[in-house]
Design an enzyme around this catalytic site. Structure first.
Site, PDB file in Angstrom:
ATOM      1  N   LYS A 167       1.936   2.128  -5.184  1.00 48.15           N
ATOM      2  CA  LYS A 167       2.596   1.604  -6.394  1.00 48.15           C
ATOM      3  C   LYS A 167       1.792   1.878  -7.651  1.00 48.15           C
ATOM      4  O   LYS A 167       2.343   2.105  -8.714  1.00 48.15           O
ATOM      5  CB  LYS A 167       2.805   0.083  -6.267  1.00 48.15           C
ATOM      6  CG  LYS A 167       3.816  -0.302  -5.221  1.00 48.15           C
ATOM      7  CD  LYS A 167       4.034  -1.801  -5.185  1.00 48.15           C
ATOM      8  CE  LYS A 167       2.903  -2.558  -4.561  1.00 48.15           C
ATOM      9  NZ  LYS A 167       2.680  -2.325  -3.144  1.00 48.15           N
ATOM     10  N   ASP A 201       0.818  -1.222   0.000  1.00 50.54           N
ATOM     11  CA  ASP A 201       0.000   0.000   0.000  1.00 50.54           C
ATOM     12  C   ASP A 201       0.852   1.272   0.000  1.00 50.54           C
ATOM     13  O   ASP A 201       0.478   2.285   0.582  1.00 50.54           O
ATOM     14  CB  ASP A 201      -0.957   0.028   1.216  1.00 50.54           C
ATOM     15  CG  ASP A 201      -1.714  -1.277   1.352  1.00 50.54           C
ATOM     16  OD1 ASP A 201      -2.274  -1.722   0.343  1.00 50.54           O
ATOM     17  OD2 ASP A 201      -1.717  -1.861   2.451  1.00 50.54           O
ATOM     18  N   GLY A 221      -4.266  -4.804  -4.455  1.00 47.58           N
ATOM     19  CA  GLY A 221      -5.281  -3.841  -4.889  1.00 47.58           C
ATOM     20  C   GLY A 221      -4.580  -2.625  -5.444  1.00 47.58           C
ATOM     21  O   GLY A 221      -3.948  -1.887  -4.701  1.00 47.58           O
ATOM     22  N   HIS A 222      -4.624  -2.464  -6.742  1.00 54.10           N
ATOM     23  CA  HIS A 222      -3.952  -1.318  -7.360  1.00 54.10           C
ATOM     24  C   HIS A 222      -4.986  -0.351  -7.920  1.00 54.10           C
ATOM     25  O   HIS A 222      -5.817  -0.732  -8.728  1.00 54.10           O
ATOM     26  CB  HIS A 222      -2.998  -1.793  -8.474  1.00 54.10           C
ATOM     27  CG  HIS A 222      -1.838  -2.578  -7.956  1.00 54.10           C
ATOM     28  ND1 HIS A 222      -1.021  -3.332  -8.756  1.00 54.10           N
ATOM     29  CD2 HIS A 222      -1.348  -2.713  -6.709  1.00 54.10           C
ATOM     30  CE1 HIS A 222      -0.078  -3.893  -8.006  1.00 54.10           C
ATOM     31  NE2 HIS A 222      -0.275  -3.539  -6.768  1.00 54.10           N
ATOM     32  N   GLN A 271       2.135  -6.188  -3.089  1.00 56.87           N
ATOM     33  CA  GLN A 271       2.468  -6.214  -1.654  1.00 56.87           C
ATOM     34  C   GLN A 271       3.745  -5.394  -1.380  1.00 56.87           C
ATOM     35  O   GLN A 271       4.034  -4.473  -2.114  1.00 56.87           O
ATOM     36  CB  GLN A 271       2.606  -7.649  -1.123  1.00 56.87           C
ATOM     37  CG  GLN A 271       1.285  -8.417  -1.057  1.00 56.87           C
ATOM     38  CD  GLN A 271       0.922  -9.097  -2.355  1.00 56.87           C
ATOM     39  OE1 GLN A 271       1.720  -9.779  -2.960  1.00 56.87           O
ATOM     40  NE2 GLN A 271      -0.318  -8.930  -2.787  1.00 56.87           N
TER      41      GLN A 271
HETATM   42  P1  IMP Z   1      -2.371 -13.014   2.160  1.00 59.95           P
HETATM   43  O1  IMP Z   1      -1.444 -12.477   1.135  1.00 59.95           O
HETATM   44  O2  IMP Z   1      -3.821 -12.845   1.821  1.00 59.95           O
HETATM   45  O3  IMP Z   1      -2.020 -14.414   2.557  1.00 59.95           O
HETATM   46  O4  IMP Z   1      -2.162 -12.137   3.500  1.00 59.95           O
HETATM   47  C1  IMP Z   1      -0.963 -12.191   4.261  1.00 59.95           C
HETATM   48  C2  IMP Z   1      -0.609 -10.806   4.809  1.00 59.95           C
HETATM   49  O5  IMP Z   1      -0.262  -9.945   3.736  1.00 59.95           O
HETATM   50  C3  IMP Z   1      -1.744 -10.106   5.557  1.00 59.95           C
HETATM   51  O6  IMP Z   1      -1.177  -9.330   6.596  1.00 59.95           O
HETATM   52  C4  IMP Z   1      -2.349  -9.186   4.500  1.00 59.95           C
HETATM   53  O7  IMP Z   1      -2.986  -8.068   5.093  1.00 59.95           O
HETATM   54  C5  IMP Z   1      -1.071  -8.767   3.777  1.00 59.95           C
HETATM   55  N1  IMP Z   1      -1.322  -8.375   2.382  1.00 59.95           N
HETATM   56  C6  IMP Z   1      -1.574  -9.177   1.333  1.00 59.95           C
HETATM   57  N2  IMP Z   1      -1.709  -8.463   0.195  1.00 59.95           N
HETATM   58  C7  IMP Z   1      -1.517  -7.190   0.527  1.00 59.95           C
HETATM   59  C8  IMP Z   1      -1.486  -5.957  -0.217  1.00 59.95           C
HETATM   60  O8  IMP Z   1      -1.646  -5.928  -1.454  1.00 59.95           O
HETATM   61  N3  IMP Z   1      -1.245  -4.831   0.492  1.00 59.95           N
HETATM   62  C9  IMP Z   1      -1.004  -4.846   1.831  1.00 59.95           C
HETATM   63  N4  IMP Z   1      -1.007  -5.958   2.567  1.00 59.95           N
HETATM   64  C10 IMP Z   1      -1.257  -7.124   1.928  1.00 59.95           C
END
Ligand code: IMP
Length: 454
Positions: free
Chosen positions: A39, A36, A63-64, A248
């Site tokens: 990007k 977040d 989420g972009h 991420q």
């Molecule tokens: P997962 O990727 O759904 O398995 O989540 C694992 C961790 O990564 C959690 O803390 C999510 O909140 C975090 N996370 C996954 N994708 C994103 C992203 O695009 N932005 C911020 N945090 C993310």
């Protein structure tokens, strides 16, 4: 004296001409905090000058948000390049793909007037699929987890899908093309999943329904399937510019993040090569995206987290709500120690500093420059989760500024204190600012170094 004549097309020792001779700037964009970082805007800005935009890890947990000519596009699985005509967008093998989500996302983006065809979108044939059973398992585990062991995942099945990939029981995109293989792959996956589900009290998988769902979605995915490694190697040889779009952030990396509170993929820049099938030499410039303060969604350590009025202020001014889950993001001061670490693990050449304007109006700003652990001063976050939890940040204070920096497009428009803050960030992380972003609008950017410049 006899000299052998070498045909120019046949290089020395019979080797093929190496692509390394072609000097092209391929850029990797990675989040250098917990995701977040903003990007979307930077990737969109760079994608205008790229020929290919490739996703190399993660899935629709990302989420972009892109704002192009006043139109807002929200993307999860699709590379950001799809909204710009004339580009090739690629979903690489390092991604885990939910085919049903992708088809919905394509339909939604087409409704906004974007053209997507097999010429503009390619999916690597060796991409593992996220099946409904992965999301179910992800959510059931999170529900069953006791306090302290919950990860706070997005619930989209990312972790279980990657587990199946390394467990060699994924259904991959290529498997959709042959019915007998598809059925065999599903049966292999269910041998593993049914006992797991029993343990968590979830009903066994309806095998026939799952196979039927896959047969139905297959013709909507297969037209985009391609040997991406081959296409991208050819593009590279042809001198095309590739933009690798990370999702991420590096602190969520499966190896170098705050394990186990991480995502299940390698997020750092080295993954860009393996996540599409190019050699490491294909990466010429790594741009780390860094927010001027810190946020995190989900559970896990966060040394500079603010549980007070300053934290609320950052969250409100920065609109810090997750785009995928809508969750409120945790907010805190800038942690230079962590960013120095992620710049090292991703080999960041320059950073894009975003959301500086959110700091407008603070009397004093704090930057974390190290940690105190049992009286010892550390200049990095230790690996053990138990030690991470006991680290307290060591802060340096800087004067804030009262003027607005929102929308600034040149250094001259920034107050002296804001420039000092940016310079101090550069010094502390050991990496220069290449871009400074001062609002979600793409023009509100101060360019210092063009990552695509040869
Ligand atoms: P997962 O990727 O759904 O398995 O989540 C694992 C961790 O990564 C959690 O803390 C999510 O909140 C975090 N996370 C996954 N994708 C994103 C992203 O695009 N932005 C911020 N945090 C993310």
């Amino acid at each position: 004296m006899f000299r052998p004549v070498r045909h120019p097309a046949i290089p020395a020792r019979g080797l093929e001409p190496v692509a390394e001779r072609i000097i092209m700037a391929n850029v990797v964009v990675v989040g250098a905090q917990w995701g977040d970082e903003g990007k979307g805007k930077i990737v969109d800005w760079l994608s205008e000058r790229a020929d290919v935009i490739a996703r190399f890890q993660g899935g629709h947990n990302a989420g972009h948000t892109l704002v192009v000519d006043g139109k807002v596009y929200k993307l999860n699985a699709l590379p950001s390049g799809v909204v710009r005509g004339g580009k090739l967008s690629v979903i690489g093998n390092g991604v885990v793909l939910d085919p049903w989500h992708l088809v919905r996302e394509i339909a939604a983006i087409r409704e906004q007037g974007v053209t997507i065809t097999p010429e503009t979108l390619m999916i690597a044939e060796n991409t593992p699929l996220i099946l409904p059973i992965h999301g179910e398992l992800d959510r059931a585990r999170e529900e069953a987890a006791s306090k302290g062991t919950k990860i706070g995942t997005t619930g989209r099945g990312i972790g279980p899908a990657y587990e199946d990939k390394v467990g060699r029981r994924s259904v991959r995109v290529a498997d959709l093309a042959d019915d007998a293989t598809l059925v065999a792959r599903v049966d292999r996956a269910l041998q593993h999943h049914d006992p797991l589900r029993r343990g968590l009290g979830i009903a066994p998988v309806d095998r026939d329904a799952l196979i039927a769902q896959l047969r139905e979605i297959a013709p909507q995915i297969l037209p985009y399937a391609a040997p991406v490694w081959k296409v991208l190697n050819e593009k590279r040889r042809a001198g095309k510019r590739i933009l690798f779009e990370g999702a991420q952030g590096a602190l969520l990396d499966i190896d170098f993040g705050t394990y186990p509170f991480v995502t299940s993929s390698n997020v750092i820049a080295g993954q860009a090569a393996t996540g599409v099938g190019l050699g490491p030499g294909a990466i010429n410039y790594v741009l780390g995206i860094v927010k001027a303060y810190t946020t995190r969604v989900g559970e896990g350590p966060f040394p500079t987290e603010l549980d007070d009025a300053d934290g609320n202020r950052l969250g409100t001014r920065g609109h810090e709500f997750g785009t995928v889950t809508g969750r409120k993001r945790r907010c805190g001061w800038f942690d230079a120690c962590l960013v120095r670490q992620t710049c090292a693990t991703s080999g960041v050449n320059g950073i894009a500093l975003t959301k500086l304007d959110v700091l407008d109006g603070f009397d004093t700003l704090k930057i974390c420059v190290g940690y105190d652990l049992d009286g010892a001063r550390l200049d990095y976050l230790p690996t053990a989760a138990e030690q991470q939890a006991r680290c307290t940040p060591v802060y340096e204070e800087m004067p804030g500024w009262s003027q607005s920096t929102e929308g600034a497009r040149s250094w001259a428009e920034l107050p002296a204190e804001a420039i000092k803050y940016v310079r101090r960030v550069e010094e502390l992380i050991g990496c220069p600012v290449a871009l400074l972003s001062t609002s979600p609008e793409r023009e509100d950017t101060i360019l210092v170094t063009d990552p695509f410049a040869d």
